[in-house]
Design a protein around this motif. Sequence first.
Motif, PDB file in Angstrom:
ATOM      1  N   ILE A  33       0.911  -1.143   0.094  1.00 12.44           N
ATOM      2  CA  ILE A  33       0.053  -0.185  -0.077  1.00 12.44           C
ATOM      3  C   ILE A  33       0.849   1.329   0.206  1.00 12.44           C
ATOM      4  N   LYS A  34       0.652   2.231  -0.861  1.00 14.13           N
ATOM      5  CA  LYS A  34       1.520   3.420  -1.154  1.00 14.13           C
ATOM      6  C   LYS A  34       0.562   4.436  -0.061  1.00 14.13           C
ATOM      7  N   ILE A  35       1.310   5.017   0.747  1.00 11.78           N
ATOM      8  CA  ILE A  35       0.795   6.237   1.885  1.00 11.78           C
ATOM      9  C   ILE A  35       1.591   7.581   1.458  1.00 11.78           C
ATOM     10  N   LYS A  36       0.746   8.628   1.526  1.00 10.79           N
ATOM     11  CA  LYS A  36       1.412   9.924   1.431  1.00 10.79           C
ATOM     12  C   LYS A  36       0.769  10.592   2.770  1.00 10.79           C
ATOM     13  N   LEU A  45       0.100  18.563   0.524  1.00 12.45           N
ATOM     14  CA  LEU A  45       0.770  17.425   0.683  1.00 12.45           C
ATOM     15  C   LEU A  45       2.111  17.913   1.826  1.00 12.45           C
ATOM     16  N   LYS A  46       2.332  17.041   2.594  1.00 12.04           N
ATOM     17  CA  LYS A  46       3.587  17.240   3.818  1.00 12.04           C
ATOM     18  C   LYS A  46       4.540  16.162   3.564  1.00 12.04           C
ATOM     19  N   SER A  47       5.679  16.661   3.732  1.00 13.70           N
ATOM     20  CA  SER A  47       7.060  15.825   4.183  1.00 13.70           C
ATOM     21  C   SER A  47       7.295  15.739   5.380  1.00 13.70           C
ATOM     22  N   LEU A  48       7.566  14.542   5.806  1.00 17.97           N
ATOM     23  CA  LEU A  48       7.893  14.208   7.387  1.00 17.97           C
ATOM     24  C   LEU A  48       9.606  13.999   7.239  1.00 17.97           C
ATOM     25  N   ASP A  49       9.989  14.465   8.459  1.00 19.41           N
ATOM     26  CA  ASP A  49      11.406  14.440   8.716  1.00 19.41           C
ATOM     27  C   ASP A  49      11.727  12.831   9.023  1.00 19.41           C
ATOM     28  N   PRO A  70      13.958  12.822   5.453  1.00 22.50           N
ATOM     29  CA  PRO A  70      12.694  13.682   4.865  1.00 22.50           C
ATOM     30  C   PRO A  70      12.082  12.763   3.782  1.00 22.50           C
ATOM     31  N   THR A  71      10.646  12.394   3.711  1.00 25.68           N
ATOM     32  CA  THR A  71      10.235  11.675   2.878  1.00 25.68           C
ATOM     33  C   THR A  71       8.732  12.025   2.605  1.00 25.68           C
ATOM     34  N   ASP A  72       8.349  12.025   1.442  1.00 26.73           N
ATOM     35  CA  ASP A  72       6.709  12.407   1.327  1.00 26.73           C
ATOM     36  C   ASP A  72       5.947  11.140   0.967  1.00 26.73           C
ATOM     37  N   SER A  73       6.326  10.134   0.963  1.00 28.38           N
ATOM     38  CA  SER A  73       5.530   8.813   0.792  1.00 28.38           C
ATOM     39  C   SER A  73       6.340   7.596   1.341  1.00 28.38           C
ATOM     40  N   ILE A  74       5.557   6.519   1.453  1.00 29.33           N
ATOM     41  CA  ILE A  74       5.932   5.228   2.262  1.00 29.33           C
ATOM     42  C   ILE A  74       5.162   4.087   1.585  1.00 29.33           C
ATOM     43  N   VAL A  75       5.779   3.001   1.318  1.00 23.91           N
ATOM     44  CA  VAL A  75       4.883   1.720   0.810  1.00 23.91           C
ATOM     45  C   VAL A  75       5.076   0.687   2.060  1.00 23.91           C
TER      46      VAL A  75
END
Length: 163
Positions: A33-36, A45-49, A70-75
Motif C-alpha cells: 500500500i502506498k501512503i502519502k 501535501l506534507k513531507s515528514l522528517d 525526509p520523505t513524502d511517501s511510504i509503501v
Amino acid sequence: MKKIFLFSLFSLVLFSCGSEDDICTSGEGTPRIKIKFKTQANNKLKSLDSIFVSADLGSGVQPVLAQKFPTDSIVIPLRVDDAPYTDIYVSLASKVPAGQVLNVSKIRINYTTKSQYVSPACGIKKTYENLNSVLINPNPVLNLEQTQTQITNEAKTSLYLIF
C-alpha cells in the motif's frame, strides 16, 4: 572426442539459458500500500522528517519501516494470509524522553483479497479489493483520506495520513 565434448558443452549452455520468465523483477509480486501525508490545517501535501511504522503481518507486531530522513511517501506491505485486515502502527519518533508517552496511531486497513497466478518464478500474488481504512488511535495521525478502493500495483497512492 574433443569435438563431441565441445558440442555437448555448447548444447548444454544453449539449452540451459532460461527465458525472461525465470526472474520475478518487474513488479509482478504482491503490491504494497502506498501512503502519502497531508497537513490538517490546509490539506496540502506534507513531507515528514522521520516516520516509524510497525505492522501485524500475522506473527505479531513487527517494525516494517524506520525512515529517519525526509520523505513524502511510504509503501507498507499488507498481510498475505487470509486475514480480512492489517493493523498498522505509525509514530513520528522511535523513542521518547523519560516520563513521556510514545504517541502511536493505530490504523486498521480492511479488505478482501484475490489471488492471481503470475508465473512459475513469481508464483501467486495477492491483490486487495474493497479497501476501507479506519483510524483507531488518532495520535499523531489525526485523520485518514482514502483515495483507492483496490490495490493492484504500487503506482497509485491509496491512503493519505493527515497530521
